[in-house]
Write a protein that holds these residues in place. Structure first.
Motif, mmCIF file in Angstrom:
data_model
loop_
_atom_site.group_PDB
_atom_site.id
_atom_site.type_symbol
_atom_site.label_atom_id
_atom_site.label_comp_id
_atom_site.label_asym_id
_atom_site.label_seq_id
_atom_site.Cartn_x
_atom_site.Cartn_y
_atom_site.Cartn_z
ATOM 1 N N GLY A 154 0.823 -1.205 0.000
ATOM 2 C CA GLY A 154 0.000 0.000 0.000
ATOM 3 C C GLY A 154 0.853 1.248 0.000
ATOM 4 O O GLY A 154 2.049 1.210 0.288
ATOM 5 N N VAL A 155 0.228 2.361 -0.361
ATOM 6 C CA VAL A 155 0.898 3.659 -0.414
ATOM 7 C C VAL A 155 0.081 4.659 0.392
ATOM 8 O O VAL A 155 -1.159 4.661 0.355
ATOM 9 C CB VAL A 155 1.019 4.172 -1.868
ATOM 10 C CG1 VAL A 155 1.596 5.580 -1.910
ATOM 11 C CG2 VAL A 155 1.881 3.225 -2.681
ATOM 12 N N ILE A 156 0.774 5.516 1.134
ATOM 13 C CA ILE A 156 0.154 6.680 1.758
ATOM 14 C C ILE A 156 0.818 7.912 1.165
ATOM 15 O O ILE A 156 2.053 8.052 1.213
ATOM 16 C CB ILE A 156 0.288 6.656 3.286
ATOM 17 C CG1 ILE A 156 -0.543 5.508 3.868
ATOM 18 C CG2 ILE A 156 -0.154 7.988 3.895
ATOM 19 C CD1 ILE A 156 -0.431 5.355 5.376
ATOM 20 N N LEU A 157 0.027 8.771 0.567
ATOM 21 C CA LEU A 157 0.528 9.988 -0.065
ATOM 22 C C LEU A 157 0.625 11.088 0.983
ATOM 23 O O LEU A 157 -0.357 11.418 1.652
ATOM 24 C CB LEU A 157 -0.411 10.413 -1.194
ATOM 25 C CG LEU A 157 -0.635 9.356 -2.285
ATOM 26 C CD1 LEU A 157 -1.801 9.760 -3.177
ATOM 27 C CD2 LEU A 157 0.637 9.162 -3.095
ATOM 28 N N ASN A 158 1.813 11.659 1.153
ATOM 29 C CA ASN A 158 2.030 12.686 2.169
ATOM 30 C C ASN A 158 2.313 14.037 1.504
ATOM 31 O O ASN A 158 2.783 14.103 0.362
ATOM 32 C CB ASN A 158 3.202 12.288 3.063
ATOM 33 C CG ASN A 158 3.296 13.160 4.298
ATOM 34 O OD1 ASN A 158 2.277 13.630 4.813
ATOM 35 N ND2 ASN A 158 4.502 13.375 4.790
ATOM 36 N N LYS A 159 1.980 15.106 2.216
ATOM 37 C CA LYS A 159 2.217 16.483 1.756
ATOM 38 C C LYS A 159 1.472 16.773 0.450
ATOM 39 O O LYS A 159 2.019 17.400 -0.481
ATOM 40 C CB LYS A 159 3.712 16.750 1.599
ATOM 41 C CG LYS A 159 4.519 16.524 2.869
ATOM 42 C CD LYS A 159 6.000 16.766 2.676
ATOM 43 C CE LYS A 159 6.790 16.384 3.911
ATOM 44 N NZ LYS A 159 8.248 16.558 3.718
ATOM 45 N N VAL A 160 0.247 16.297 0.388
ATOM 46 C CA VAL A 160 -0.605 16.552 -0.777
ATOM 47 C C VAL A 160 -1.102 17.989 -0.708
ATOM 48 O O VAL A 160 -1.542 18.459 0.345
ATOM 49 C CB VAL A 160 -1.782 15.562 -0.807
ATOM 50 C CG1 VAL A 160 -2.716 15.870 -1.962
ATOM 51 C CG2 VAL A 160 -1.256 14.133 -0.896
ATOM 52 N N GLY A 161 -1.055 18.697 -1.863
ATOM 53 C CA GLY A 161 -1.335 20.123 -1.844
ATOM 54 C C GLY A 161 -2.803 20.512 -1.895
ATOM 55 O O GLY A 161 -3.189 21.552 -1.358
ATOM 56 N N SER A 162 -3.658 19.693 -2.551
ATOM 57 C CA SER A 162 -5.055 20.078 -2.745
ATOM 58 C C SER A 162 -5.864 18.858 -3.153
ATOM 59 O O SER A 162 -5.314 17.784 -3.420
ATOM 60 C CB SER A 162 -5.151 21.145 -3.832
ATOM 61 O OG SER A 162 -4.747 20.604 -5.090
ATOM 62 N N ASP A 163 -7.174 19.041 -3.230
ATOM 63 C CA ASP A 163 -8.035 17.952 -3.708
ATOM 64 C C ASP A 163 -7.666 17.563 -5.134
ATOM 65 O O ASP A 163 -7.655 16.377 -5.488
ATOM 66 C CB ASP A 163 -9.500 18.370 -3.644
ATOM 67 C CG ASP A 163 -10.013 18.494 -2.228
ATOM 68 O OD1 ASP A 163 -9.329 17.997 -1.307
ATOM 69 O OD2 ASP A 163 -11.095 19.079 -2.031
ATOM 70 N N ARG A 164 -7.406 18.555 -5.987
ATOM 71 C CA ARG A 164 -7.037 18.276 -7.375
ATOM 72 C C ARG A 164 -5.715 17.516 -7.458
ATOM 73 O O ARG A 164 -5.568 16.573 -8.246
ATOM 74 C CB ARG A 164 -6.948 19.582 -8.152
ATOM 75 C CG ARG A 164 -6.520 19.420 -9.612
ATOM 76 C CD ARG A 164 -7.436 18.479 -10.374
ATOM 77 N NE ARG A 164 -7.035 18.367 -11.783
ATOM 78 C CZ ARG A 164 -7.383 17.361 -12.575
ATOM 79 N NH1 ARG A 164 -8.137 16.380 -12.090
ATOM 80 N NH2 ARG A 164 -7.000 17.350 -13.832
ATOM 81 N N HIS A 165 -4.770 17.917 -6.620
ATOM 82 C CA HIS A 165 -3.479 17.224 -6.579
ATOM 83 C C HIS A 165 -3.680 15.760 -6.174
ATOM 84 O O HIS A 165 -3.123 14.842 -6.791
ATOM 85 C CB HIS A 165 -2.545 17.933 -5.592
ATOM 86 C CG HIS A 165 -1.145 17.394 -5.584
ATOM 87 N ND1 HIS A 165 -0.304 17.572 -4.505
ATOM 88 C CD2 HIS A 165 -0.438 16.679 -6.500
ATOM 89 C CE1 HIS A 165 0.859 17.003 -4.776
ATOM 90 N NE2 HIS A 165 0.805 16.455 -5.969
ATOM 91 N N GLU A 166 -4.487 15.527 -5.164
ATOM 92 C CA GLU A 166 -4.765 14.154 -4.732
ATOM 93 C C GLU A 166 -5.427 13.352 -5.854
ATOM 94 O O GLU A 166 -5.097 12.169 -6.076
ATOM 95 C CB GLU A 166 -5.669 14.163 -3.497
ATOM 96 C CG GLU A 166 -6.001 12.768 -2.991
ATOM 97 C CD GLU A 166 -6.882 12.768 -1.757
ATOM 98 O OE1 GLU A 166 -7.506 11.718 -1.477
ATOM 99 O OE2 GLU A 166 -6.966 13.818 -1.074
ATOM 100 N N GLU A 167 -6.340 13.969 -6.575
ATOM 101 C CA GLU A 167 -7.029 13.284 -7.679
ATOM 102 C C GLU A 167 -6.029 12.840 -8.746
ATOM 103 O O GLU A 167 -6.092 11.695 -9.249
ATOM 104 C CB GLU A 167 -8.081 14.220 -8.280
ATOM 105 C CG GLU A 167 -8.900 13.602 -9.399
ATOM 106 C CD GLU A 167 -9.907 14.584 -9.971
ATOM 107 O OE1 GLU A 167 -10.354 14.368 -11.118
ATOM 108 O OE2 GLU A 167 -10.238 15.577 -9.275
#
Length: 470
Positions: A154-167
């Motif tokens: 699994g992966v956990i994404l850290n320091k995501v900037g925004s909802d669009r960035h996460e998408e």
């Protein structure tokens, strides 16, 4: 076969957010009422303090424990893990550096990947996504395919900037075969302060640390799929190893012959009091050391050299581990009654084992502030950090080891002691760092080298026997 739900939190590189995610995950699981067992790959003492604080939310107390395949040997990693995790609902293991970064020049040895394979544990990769989008898929693919023995689950994404960035990140990872188990935004409020040796220990900022850990738990709870992470931990297969047992280790070490001393105090009518330094100045210790001393027959009693003006009643031996005496030098120096008591104990020939911070405390002075004066040496802050694994051999007999005993240890300090070794050194360092190091004077063994006694239980047996005989 022993079944322990477990997972390893790793990253492509240092600074990706392993400590944030691992500590927050421990705290979030504990807040659910789970009994969480915290572990740390490598020799670091500071992160386990935050781990222990994080798991206390369930109302249970467990120390943070280290899993170091270099210091303790690969064969002891799973037994030590099973010892520390006994009876838990889930164990969380925080990795070290990048997933595949091991001891310098020794390949995978002591890397997070190495420990994960020894534990047969699924790995969750924490990725700093702050400066990428689609490239995250290539990065994750590379880490997942590099070593087929490592189950990157699994992966956990850290320091995501925004909802669009996460998408964008999730879209890129859709076809990777590695599920996204969480996404965390950039949050400055929960960053722990650092200084010359890393994070400031919990003991120095308890109230702030409690608040920071609570904030991390909330961040992980809100941004991660805790149910999926718990299910992943429960998918780990049983381990065939037997749990490490300090009593068995001491019994074997105390037998006459190679590696044994033959004079353990276990079973004697009187249990010698061994005082172990603690408090904010001496926070570096492995939980197994006290367990081995107790198994060897010692009555282990903690004391605080900053605040306590007397040693515990009946003290017959002293263990002073690592920490930050350079930060507390004025307070340690001001506690003159205790400094005199330590000096008197050493002058009487009692066994004293001092590592790193303990070495500085036993010196004549530290940055000009008077210390205990047990050793003919002076300590000061240095410009450069000394850091790394070491191999060493005992130069002569001491309260800890017989001459010729070989150990693996770790140096981690930004101080210097002049001279660096006494007429009778504690160790002879081997290899590229070869030099005489430390001091043996009477019953005193003082050195910069941190040694994990789980790999050398004879030290606990010998030291306790010396205390009983003194």
């Amino acid at each position: 076969m022993v079944s322990v739900p477990r997972l390893v939190v790793a990253a492509p590189a240092s600074g990706s957010g392993k400590t944030t995610v691992a500590t927050g995950l421990m705290a979030a699981f504990a807040a659910r009422g789970l009994d969480v067992s915290p572990h740390k790959v490598g020799p670091d003492y500071i992160d386990p303090g935050y781990h222990a604080l994080a798991v206390s939310g369930s109302g249970r107390t467990r120390p943070g424990r280290n899993l170091d395949a270099y210091l303790c040997g690969p064969e002891r990693v799973a037994p030590l893990f099973l010892h520390g995790a006994a009876g838990c609902d889930v164990a969380v293991v925080e990795g070290v550096m990048g997933l595949y970064d091991g001891a310098a020049g020794l390949g995978e040895l002591a890397s997070t990947a190495h420990v994960a394979t020894l534990l047969r544990a699924p790995v969750v990769l924490v990725v700093d996504a702050s400066a990428q989008s689609r490239s995250v898929a290539a990065l994750v693919h590379g880490f997942a395919s590099w070593d087929p023995r490592v189950r990157l689950a699994g992966v956990i994404l850290n320091k995501v900037g925004s909802d669009r960035h996460e998408e964008l990140l999730r879209e890129a990872l859709d076809g990777s075969g590695v599920p996204v188990l969480g996404a965390l935004r950039r949050v400055r409020a929960v960053r722990a302060p650092s200084r010359h040796l890393g994070l400031v220990p919990v003991a120095e900022r308890r109230a702030e640390a409690v608040a920071a850990v609570a904030a991390l738990a909330e961040q992980v709870r809100a941004g991660c799929d805790l149910d999926a992470l718990l299910a992943l931990a429960r998918s780990a297969p049983p381990l065939a190893d037997a749990p490490w047992d300090p009593a068995d280790e001491v019994a074997r070490a105390a037998r006459p012959g190679p590696g044994g001393d033959g004079r353990a105090a276990a079973g004697s009518e009187e249990r010698p009091v061994v005082a172990v330094a603690g408090g904010p100045a001496f926070t570096f210790s492995y939980a197994e050391h006290a367990e081995l001393l107790t198994a060897a027959g010692a009555d282990v009693v903690a004391f605080d050299p900053v605040r306590d003006e007397r040693l515990p009643p009946g003290t017959r031996g002293l263990v002073i581990g690592g920490g930050f005496p350079e930060v507390f030098a004025p307070d340690l120096s001001a506690n003159e009654p205790l400094r005199r008591a330590v000096a008197a104990l050493a002058a009487d020939g009692a066994p004293l084992a001092a590592e790193c911070a303990g070495l500085l405390y036993l010196a004549r002075s530290l940055d000009g502030a008077p210390m205990c004066g047990v050793l003919p040496a002076d300590a000061r802050m240095a410009e450069r950090l000394t850091l790394g694994y070491r191999e060493a051999v005992a130069v002569g007999d001491s309260a800890l080891a017989v001459a010729g005993t070989r150990v693996r240890g770790h140096e981690f300090h930004r101080t210097a002691v002049e001279p660096g070794a006494g007429e009778a050194p504690a160790w002879g360092l081997l290899g590229p760092h070869a030099r005489a190091e430390g001091f043996v004077r009477g019953g005193v063994h003082a050195s910069y080298l941190h040694v994990h006694w789980a790999a050398a239980p004879g030290m606990a047996a010998r030291f306790t026997a010396r205390c009983a005989a003194w």
